[in-house]
Motif scaffolding. Structure first.
Motif, PDB file in Angstrom:
ATOM      1  N   HIS A 185       0.843  -1.205   0.000  1.00 45.94           N
ATOM      2  CA  HIS A 185       0.000   0.000   0.000  1.00 45.94           C
ATOM      3  C   HIS A 185       0.877   1.254   0.000  1.00 45.94           C
ATOM      4  CE1 HIS A 185      -3.969   1.855   1.649  1.00 45.94           C
ATOM      5  NE2 HIS A 185      -3.276   2.754   0.987  1.00 45.94           N
ATOM      6  N   ILE A 186       1.889   1.253   0.857  1.00 46.50           N
ATOM      7  CA  ILE A 186       2.790   2.398   0.949  1.00 46.50           C
ATOM      8  C   ILE A 186       3.510   2.634  -0.377  1.00 46.50           C
ATOM      9  CG2 ILE A 186       4.918   3.249   2.033  1.00 46.50           C
ATOM     10  CD1 ILE A 186       4.021   1.715   4.577  1.00 46.50           C
ATOM     11  N   VAL A 187       4.035   1.568  -0.959  1.00 43.56           N
ATOM     12  CA  VAL A 187       4.801   1.698  -2.202  1.00 43.56           C
ATOM     13  C   VAL A 187       3.928   2.196  -3.342  1.00 43.56           C
ATOM     14  CG1 VAL A 187       6.030   0.396  -3.986  1.00 43.56           C
ATOM     15  CG2 VAL A 187       6.537  -0.014  -1.575  1.00 43.56           C
ATOM     16  N   LEU A 188       2.735   1.609  -3.510  1.00 44.17           N
ATOM     17  CA  LEU A 188       1.856   2.025  -4.606  1.00 44.17           C
ATOM     18  C   LEU A 188       1.446   3.480  -4.460  1.00 44.17           C
ATOM     19  CD1 LEU A 188       0.204   1.539  -7.110  1.00 44.17           C
ATOM     20  CD2 LEU A 188      -1.582   0.473  -5.707  1.00 44.17           C
ATOM     21  N   VAL A 245      10.635   5.610  -4.934  1.00 45.72           N
ATOM     22  CA  VAL A 245       9.852   5.778  -3.696  1.00 45.72           C
ATOM     23  C   VAL A 245      10.649   6.500  -2.611  1.00 45.72           C
ATOM     24  CG1 VAL A 245       8.345   3.828  -4.170  1.00 45.72           C
ATOM     25  CG2 VAL A 245      10.458   3.443  -2.888  1.00 45.72           C
ATOM     26  N   ASN A 246      11.955   6.246  -2.551  1.00 45.08           N
ATOM     27  CA  ASN A 246      12.764   6.926  -1.542  1.00 45.08           C
ATOM     28  C   ASN A 246      12.945   8.407  -1.855  1.00 45.08           C
ATOM     29  OD1 ASN A 246      13.065   4.723   0.107  1.00 45.08           O
ATOM     30  ND2 ASN A 246      15.122   4.199  -0.594  1.00 45.08           N
ATOM     31  N   GLY A 269      11.394  12.503   5.926  1.00 46.25           N
ATOM     32  CA  GLY A 269      12.203  12.041   7.036  1.00 46.25           C
ATOM     33  C   GLY A 269      12.273  10.539   7.194  1.00 46.25           C
ATOM     34  N   LYS A 270      11.812   9.764   6.191  1.00 42.43           N
ATOM     35  CA  LYS A 270      11.835   8.304   6.273  1.00 42.43           C
ATOM     36  C   LYS A 270      12.338   7.725   4.955  1.00 42.43           C
ATOM     37  CE  LYS A 270      10.162   6.132   9.165  1.00 42.43           C
ATOM     38  NZ  LYS A 270      10.722   5.574  10.414  1.00 42.43           N
ATOM     39  N   VAL A 271      12.848   6.492   5.017  1.00 44.30           N
ATOM     40  CA  VAL A 271      13.120   5.748   3.792  1.00 44.30           C
ATOM     41  C   VAL A 271      12.204   4.538   3.771  1.00 44.30           C
ATOM     42  CG1 VAL A 271      15.510   6.466   3.494  1.00 44.30           C
ATOM     43  CG2 VAL A 271      15.012   4.461   4.884  1.00 44.30           C
ATOM     44  N   ILE A 272      11.621   4.248   2.611  1.00 44.38           N
ATOM     45  CA  ILE A 272      10.738   3.088   2.480  1.00 44.38           C
ATOM     46  C   ILE A 272      11.562   1.812   2.368  1.00 44.38           C
ATOM     47  CG2 ILE A 272       9.080   1.954   0.933  1.00 44.38           C
ATOM     48  CD1 ILE A 272       7.881   4.701   0.411  1.00 44.38           C
ATOM     49  N   THR A 273      12.645   1.871   1.604  1.00 43.81           N
ATOM     50  CA  THR A 273      13.533   0.720   1.428  1.00 43.81           C
ATOM     51  C   THR A 273      14.965   1.159   1.691  1.00 43.81           C
ATOM     52  OG1 THR A 273      12.082  -0.156  -0.297  1.00 43.81           O
ATOM     53  CG2 THR A 273      14.285  -1.094  -0.154  1.00 43.81           C
ATOM     54  N   ARG A 274      15.701   0.355   2.446  1.00 45.86           N
ATOM     55  CA  ARG A 274      17.090   0.681   2.719  1.00 45.86           C
ATOM     56  C   ARG A 274      17.911   0.711   1.429  1.00 45.86           C
ATOM     57  NH1 ARG A 274      18.401  -3.680   7.223  1.00 45.86           N
ATOM     58  NH2 ARG A 274      16.601  -4.712   6.313  1.00 45.86           N
ATOM     59  N   GLY A 275      18.937   1.553   1.411  1.00 42.52           N
ATOM     60  CA  GLY A 275      19.771   1.695   0.220  1.00 42.52           C
ATOM     61  C   GLY A 275      20.381   0.374  -0.212  1.00 42.52           C
ATOM     62  N   ASN A 276      20.576   0.213  -1.509  1.00 46.63           N
ATOM     63  CA  ASN A 276      21.150  -0.994  -2.116  1.00 46.63           C
ATOM     64  C   ASN A 276      20.225  -2.207  -2.013  1.00 46.63           C
ATOM     65  OD1 ASN A 276      23.590   0.340  -2.763  1.00 46.63           O
ATOM     66  ND2 ASN A 276      24.323   0.022  -0.666  1.00 46.63           N
TER      67      ASN A 276
END
Length: 384
Positions: A231-234, A275-276, A283-290
């Protein structure tokens, strides 16, 4: 926590409507997949599947001995030899098709035979548990349920929903344990949030949201992590396109460009960047880098072409499913077409979360469709 601003429901509703339009049109016309004049190759399909299975087994053995077991260390899973990993997928794919087809051709499936098939199925699944990949396991499980429904005994809705719940919890915990056991000292597993300038009001809202979420135990949050993440990503993808426009095919082009020589950005890594780029400002990241991001099937279509591509994509999905199902109704349950139908509908169901961005899955789908179109009706099969 992620300050979602865009509703996903218009895209979801449009996708469902267009899917059923595709199903209705093909069902009304009673069309099936044509044979393309290749029916004479039908007798070689099973031999080719056996070859693919052996190729996959060889690649799997070489991969494990060369890279180790992914379940023992998250970094191992991320660093499996990509070429061997690609071909190793043919092991579960071939085993799935062969076992499913063999079950379908059984005039009388005894408990002894069912146990043998189940044991072989379990061994193949356990091999992919060891490399810590869930998608093959989910595809195998749900394809098996559909085959059992058609051939062995009709699966009641209550039993199916219970099984769905158990599988969902099991695979959520699979992911949860994987996260708990990762080595936090590695940069790859860094969970630091972005250092960005936020207004005092925005920072207070973010902290308050985090406090509310953290009141729920971590293991409970893990149960619905996949659906919440989707849901967040879409929503974030839709928000990104409002500011930056669509990628006009870049995501789908990336499916094929990743096999080219040199360093290439995978489609899901591109989704991570998208998304990032939106969430970092909050102030947030949805997916960590790499790391890669599963965009959902709707999300990948929307990112490349908006509502129009979502409508076209789900219409074609409905058309394809209906074409194969009409083949099943025409030839009967006890045919390879049932296997093709079960595999196709399972693959697309899984892609609702993961997206349909793996070249190996696209090739598998293409093979199953072609095989279904050229396989002739088997003797003694039962009509629907």
């Amino acid at each position: 926590m992620f300050n979602i601003r865009v509703s996903i429901w218009p895209a979801v509703i449009l996708a469902i409507i267009c899917y059923y339009i595709g199903v209705y049109v093909i069902d009304k016309m009673k069309w099936t997949i044509p044979s393309f004049g290749l029916s004479f190759l039908g007798k070689y399909v099973i031999h080719f599947i056996v070859f693919l299975t052996l190729l996959g087994l060889s690649a799997y053995i070489l991969m494990v001995f060369g890279s180790g077991l992914g379940i023992s260390d998250e970094s191992n899973r991320r660093n499996l030899n990509p070429k061997l990993n690609f071909f190793s997928q043919l092991l579960w794919f071939g085993a799935l098709l062969l076992l499913s087809y063999k079950m379908i051709l059984e005039e009388r499936l005894t408990w002894k035979k069912a146990f043998i098939y189940g044991a072989i199925y379990a061994v193949v699944m356990s091999l992919f548990v060891l490399v810590a990949y869930r998608t093959p396991l989910i595809i195998m499980l749900f394809t098996a349920i559909i085959i059992i429904h058609y051939v062995v005994k009709r699966v009641k809705l209550t039993w199916f929903l219970t099984t769905l719940l158990v599988i969902g919890v099991a695979f959520s915990m699979f992911s949860f344990i994987r996260v708990l056991t990762e080595d936090r000292s590695l940069e790859f597993n860094n969970r630091d949030q972005p250092d960005v300038e936020l207004t005092e009001d925005a920072r207070d809202k973010l902290l308050t949201a985090e406090q509310k979420v953290n009141q729920t135990p971590l293991w409970i949050r893990a149960l619905n992590e996949e659906s919440v993440t989707g849901h967040i990503v879409l929503s974030t993808i839709m928000e990104y396109t409002q500011e930056n426009g669509y990628l006009n095919g870049e995501i789908h082009k990336g499916v094929f460009s990743t096999i080219l020589p040199g360093e290439q950005i995978s489609p899901r890594m591109r989704v991570t960047e998208v998304v990032n780029s939106v969430s970092v400002e909050k102030g947030k990241v949805i997916t960590r880098g790499n790391r890669t991001t599963t965009p959902t099937f709707i999300g990948q279509l929307f990112l490349d072409g908006g509502y129009l591509l979502v409508a076209i994509g789900f219409f074609l999905y409905g058309v394809l499913i209906s074409l194969i199902y009409n083949k099943v109704k025409q030839a009967g349950i006890r045919s390879f077409h049932s296997v093709a139908y079960a595999f196709t509908i399972t693959l697309f169901t899984v892609s609702m979360h993961t997206g349909f961005l793996d070249l190996i899955f696209i090739l598998m789908l293409g093979f199953v469709i072609i095989a279904s179109s050229i396989m002739k009706r088997d003797r003694g099969q039962i009509r629907i």
